[in-house]
Design a protein around this motif. Structure first.
Motif, PDB file in Angstrom:
ATOM      1  N   THR A  36       0.833  -1.205   0.000  1.00  8.09           N
ATOM      2  CA  THR A  36       0.000   0.000   0.000  1.00  8.09           C
ATOM      3  C   THR A  36       0.862   1.247   0.000  1.00  8.09           C
ATOM      4  O   THR A  36       0.574   2.223  -0.699  1.00  8.09           O
ATOM      5  N   VAL A  37       1.947   1.221   0.776  1.00  2.04           N
ATOM      6  CA  VAL A  37       2.865   2.368   0.807  1.00  2.04           C
ATOM      7  C   VAL A  37       3.458   2.587  -0.580  1.00  2.04           C
ATOM      8  O   VAL A  37       3.467   3.708  -1.104  1.00  2.04           O
ATOM      9  N   TYR A  38       3.936   1.509  -1.194  1.00  2.00           N
ATOM     10  CA  TYR A  38       4.578   1.629  -2.504  1.00  2.00           C
ATOM     11  C   TYR A  38       3.577   1.931  -3.614  1.00  2.00           C
ATOM     12  O   TYR A  38       3.969   2.348  -4.708  1.00  2.00           O
ATOM     13  N   ARG A  39       2.315   1.719  -3.327  1.00  2.00           N
ATOM     14  CA  ARG A  39       1.311   2.104  -4.309  1.00  2.00           C
ATOM     15  C   ARG A  39       1.331   3.611  -4.537  1.00  2.00           C
ATOM     16  O   ARG A  39       1.078   4.104  -5.636  1.00  2.00           O
ATOM     17  N   TYR A  40       1.645   4.364  -3.473  1.00  7.67           N
ATOM     18  CA  TYR A  40       1.635   5.830  -3.560  1.00  7.67           C
ATOM     19  C   TYR A  40       3.030   6.445  -3.601  1.00  7.67           C
ATOM     20  O   TYR A  40       3.232   7.485  -4.222  1.00  7.67           O
ATOM     21  N   PHE A  41       3.986   5.822  -2.919  1.00  6.45           N
ATOM     22  CA  PHE A  41       5.308   6.423  -2.775  1.00  6.45           C
ATOM     23  C   PHE A  41       6.400   5.456  -3.222  1.00  6.45           C
ATOM     24  O   PHE A  41       6.455   4.324  -2.737  1.00  6.45           O
ATOM     25  N   PRO A  42       7.306   5.903  -4.093  1.00  7.46           N
ATOM     26  CA  PRO A  42       8.376   5.012  -4.551  1.00  7.46           C
ATOM     27  C   PRO A  42       9.436   4.744  -3.492  1.00  7.46           C
ATOM     28  O   PRO A  42      10.104   3.714  -3.530  1.00  7.46           O
ATOM     29  N   ASP A  43       9.605   5.668  -2.531  1.00 11.87           N
ATOM     30  CA  ASP A  43      10.611   5.496  -1.492  1.00 11.87           C
ATOM     31  C   ASP A  43      10.297   6.438  -0.332  1.00 11.87           C
ATOM     32  O   ASP A  43       9.331   7.207  -0.375  1.00 11.87           O
ATOM     33  N   ARG A  44      11.123   6.388   0.700  1.00 15.47           N
ATOM     34  CA  ARG A  44      10.874   7.194   1.902  1.00 15.47           C
ATOM     35  C   ARG A  44      11.073   8.686   1.633  1.00 15.47           C
ATOM     36  O   ARG A  44      10.443   9.527   2.280  1.00 15.47           O
ATOM     37  N   ILE A  45      11.947   9.013   0.692  1.00 13.49           N
ATOM     38  CA  ILE A  45      12.155  10.426   0.362  1.00 13.49           C
ATOM     39  C   ILE A  45      10.879  11.031  -0.185  1.00 13.49           C
ATOM     40  O   ILE A  45      10.524  12.170   0.118  1.00 13.49           O
ATOM     41  N   ALA A  46      10.159  10.268  -0.982  1.00 17.21           N
ATOM     42  CA  ALA A  46       8.892  10.751  -1.521  1.00 17.21           C
ATOM     43  C   ALA A  46       7.873  10.979  -0.406  1.00 17.21           C
ATOM     44  O   ALA A  46       7.062  11.906  -0.475  1.00 17.21           O
ATOM     45  N   VAL A  47       7.920  10.150   0.624  1.00 15.17           N
ATOM     46  CA  VAL A  47       7.024  10.336   1.774  1.00 15.17           C
ATOM     47  C   VAL A  47       7.333  11.650   2.479  1.00 15.17           C
ATOM     48  O   VAL A  47       6.438  12.445   2.791  1.00 15.17           O
ATOM     49  N   VAL A  48       8.625  11.890   2.716  1.00 18.32           N
ATOM     50  CA  VAL A  48       9.034  13.129   3.385  1.00 18.32           C
ATOM     51  C   VAL A  48       8.684  14.339   2.537  1.00 18.32           C
ATOM     52  O   VAL A  48       8.219  15.370   3.041  1.00 18.32           O
ATOM     53  N   GLU A  49       8.880  14.222   1.226  1.00 15.38           N
ATOM     54  CA  GLU A  49       8.546  15.318   0.324  1.00 15.38           C
ATOM     55  C   GLU A  49       7.049  15.627   0.397  1.00 15.38           C
ATOM     56  O   GLU A  49       6.642  16.789   0.442  1.00 15.38           O
ATOM     57  N   ALA A  50       6.230  14.590   0.392  1.00 16.46           N
ATOM     58  CA  ALA A  50       4.785  14.790   0.466  1.00 16.46           C
ATOM     59  C   ALA A  50       4.385  15.456   1.775  1.00 16.46           C
ATOM     60  O   ALA A  50       3.511  16.328   1.804  1.00 16.46           O
ATOM     61  N   LEU A  51       5.039  15.064   2.866  1.00 18.94           N
ATOM     62  CA  LEU A  51       4.752  15.705   4.150  1.00 18.94           C
ATOM     63  C   LEU A  51       5.152  17.176   4.136  1.00 18.94           C
ATOM     64  O   LEU A  51       4.450  18.036   4.677  1.00 18.94           O
ATOM     65  N   ALA A  52       6.299  17.483   3.514  1.00 19.03           N
ATOM     66  CA  ALA A  52       6.751  18.873   3.436  1.00 19.03           C
ATOM     67  C   ALA A  52       5.757  19.718   2.652  1.00 19.03           C
ATOM     68  O   ALA A  52       5.416  20.839   3.039  1.00 19.03           O
ATOM     69  N   VAL A  53       5.270  19.170   1.536  1.00 19.92           N
ATOM     70  CA  VAL A  53       4.314  19.898   0.711  1.00 19.92           C
ATOM     71  C   VAL A  53       2.978  20.041   1.442  1.00 19.92           C
ATOM     72  O   VAL A  53       2.346  21.093   1.401  1.00 19.92           O
ATOM     73  N   ARG A  54       2.544  18.977   2.122  1.00 19.02           N
ATOM     74  CA  ARG A  54       1.299  19.063   2.872  1.00 19.02           C
ATOM     75  C   ARG A  54       1.393  20.116   3.971  1.00 19.02           C
ATOM     76  O   ARG A  54       0.466  20.903   4.183  1.00 19.02           O
ATOM     77  N   GLY A  55       2.527  20.167   4.655  1.00 22.76           N
ATOM     78  CA  GLY A  55       2.710  21.175   5.688  1.00 22.76           C
ATOM     79  C   GLY A  55       2.697  22.574   5.117  1.00 22.76           C
ATOM     80  O   GLY A  55       2.101  23.489   5.698  1.00 22.76           O
ATOM     81  N   ALA A  56       3.345  22.762   3.952  1.00 23.99           N
ATOM     82  CA  ALA A  56       3.355  24.075   3.309  1.00 23.99           C
ATOM     83  C   ALA A  56       1.948  24.502   2.926  1.00 23.99           C
ATOM     84  O   ALA A  56       1.557  25.662   3.119  1.00 23.99           O
ATOM     85  N   GLN A  57       1.155  23.569   2.395  1.00 24.01           N
ATOM     86  CA  GLN A  57      -0.208  23.906   1.995  1.00 24.01           C
ATOM     87  C   GLN A  57      -1.083  24.214   3.207  1.00 24.01           C
ATOM     88  O   GLN A  57      -1.922  25.113   3.170  1.00 24.01           O
ATOM     89  N   ARG A  58      -0.891  23.485   4.279  1.00 12.99           N
ATOM     90  CA  ARG A  58      -1.659  23.765   5.491  1.00 12.99           C
ATOM     91  C   ARG A  58      -1.294  25.133   6.060  1.00 12.99           C
ATOM     92  O   ARG A  58      -2.143  25.836   6.606  1.00 12.99           O
ATOM     93  N   PHE A  59      -0.030  25.492   5.915  1.00 16.43           N
ATOM     94  CA  PHE A  59       0.385  26.826   6.335  1.00 16.43           C
ATOM     95  C   PHE A  59      -0.315  27.895   5.497  1.00 16.43           C
ATOM     96  O   PHE A  59      -0.844  28.880   6.029  1.00 16.43           O
ATOM     97  N   VAL A  60      -0.342  27.702   4.183  1.00 19.17           N
ATOM     98  CA  VAL A  60      -1.021  28.642   3.291  1.00 19.17           C
ATOM     99  C   VAL A  60      -2.491  28.768   3.672  1.00 19.17           C
ATOM    100  O   VAL A  60      -3.044  29.867   3.738  1.00 19.17           O
ATOM    101  N   ASP A  61      -3.125  27.639   3.912  1.00 19.86           N
ATOM    102  CA  ASP A  61      -4.549  27.653   4.270  1.00 19.86           C
ATOM    103  C   ASP A  61      -4.783  28.398   5.575  1.00 19.86           C
ATOM    104  O   ASP A  61      -5.745  29.147   5.714  1.00 19.86           O
ATOM    105  N   ARG A  62      -3.893  28.180   6.537  1.00 18.11           N
ATOM    106  CA  ARG A  62      -4.035  28.844   7.839  1.00 18.11           C
ATOM    107  C   ARG A  62      -3.924  30.356   7.689  1.00 18.11           C
ATOM    108  O   ARG A  62      -4.712  31.110   8.264  1.00 18.11           O
ATOM    109  N   VAL A  63      -2.950  30.803   6.916  1.00 16.33           N
ATOM    110  CA  VAL A  63      -2.773  32.241   6.708  1.00 16.33           C
ATOM    111  C   VAL A  63      -3.983  32.826   5.980  1.00 16.33           C
ATOM    112  O   VAL A  63      -4.478  33.901   6.334  1.00 16.33           O
TER     113      VAL A  63
END
Length: 216
Positions: free
Chosen positions: A64-91
């Motif tokens: 299931t993990v590999y269905r969405y993410f090719p490796d752990r770096i992609a997971v971290v990248e997705a978290l970074a982008v999600r955090g950035a978007q949540r910041f934008v939404d909050r502002v």
């Protein structure tokens, strides 16, 4: 979290994911994987994060993990982008709900939102402090840009400041410097050292006051 919410959390999400969720159940599964990764990162840091850990914490299969993410770096990248978007939404929400009468008020809103992200968003602090190949790949320009973009938009839309190349550069300089001070506030204090946060406000306000007046 539904499909639309996942897409908001991962802007341009399909470019980050191997398979973009098309059903509410798939979206919930993706959100669960990211939430699991964030909780692990808060506990042990992202350098020790593995896709197997994410699967176990989320109660999912490794497939299931590999269905969405090719490796752990992609997971971290997705978290970074999600955090950035949540910041934008909050502002965006804070700007729309508050009665702003001075352009300096928008600076407080942006910094307050950033501080709150460090305090409450799982994984945000750990990823922001990364100094490694993983962090370099995860924290691309696209995940760093929202701070300057939000402040620029607020100043232009709410206060009629002309959006010129000089103004955009001044705001980028101010936000890069100010955000670095906010990051320093949380380096060893999970609650944030108020001295660095206060100096971030003072530095950004003072610099932009000079830069924006010069640009007029």
């Amino acid at each position: 979290m539904l499909v639309t919410e996942v897409n908001e959390a991962l802007p341009g999400g399909s470019s980050l994911l191997r398979n973009e969720p098309v059903q509410a159940r798939s979206s919930a599964r993706l959100t669960g994987l990211l939430d699991a990764a964030a909780s692990i990162i808060d506990e042990i840091g992202f350098e020790r994060l593995t896709t197997a850990m994410v699967a176990e914490r989320a109660g999912a299969s490794i497939g299931t993990v590999y269905r969405y993410f090719p490796d752990r770096i992609a997971v971290v990248e997705a978290l970074a982008v999600r955090g950035a978007q949540r910041f934008v939404d909050r502002v965006s929400v804070d700007v729309s709900e508050r009665d702003i009468t001075r352009w300096a008020d928008s600076i407080d809103i942006v910094i307050d939102a950033l501080v709150e992200m460090y305090r409450t968003e799982p994984g945000f602090r750990a990823i922001r402090f990364g100094d490694s190949e993983t962090a370099d790949k995860a924290l691309t320009a696209d995940t760093r840009r929202p701070l300057a973009e939000q402040l620029t938009t607020c100043l232009v839309d709410r206060f009629g400041i002309e959006r010129t190349a000089d103004v955009e550069f001044a705001i980028e300089v101010a936000t890069e410097t100010g955000s670095a001070l906010v990051a320093r506030a949380f380096f060893s204090d999970p609650a944030g050292d108020a001295r660095f946060i206060d100096q971030s406000r003072a530095l950004v306000s003072g610099y932009l006051d000079t830069a924006l007046n010069h640009a007029r």
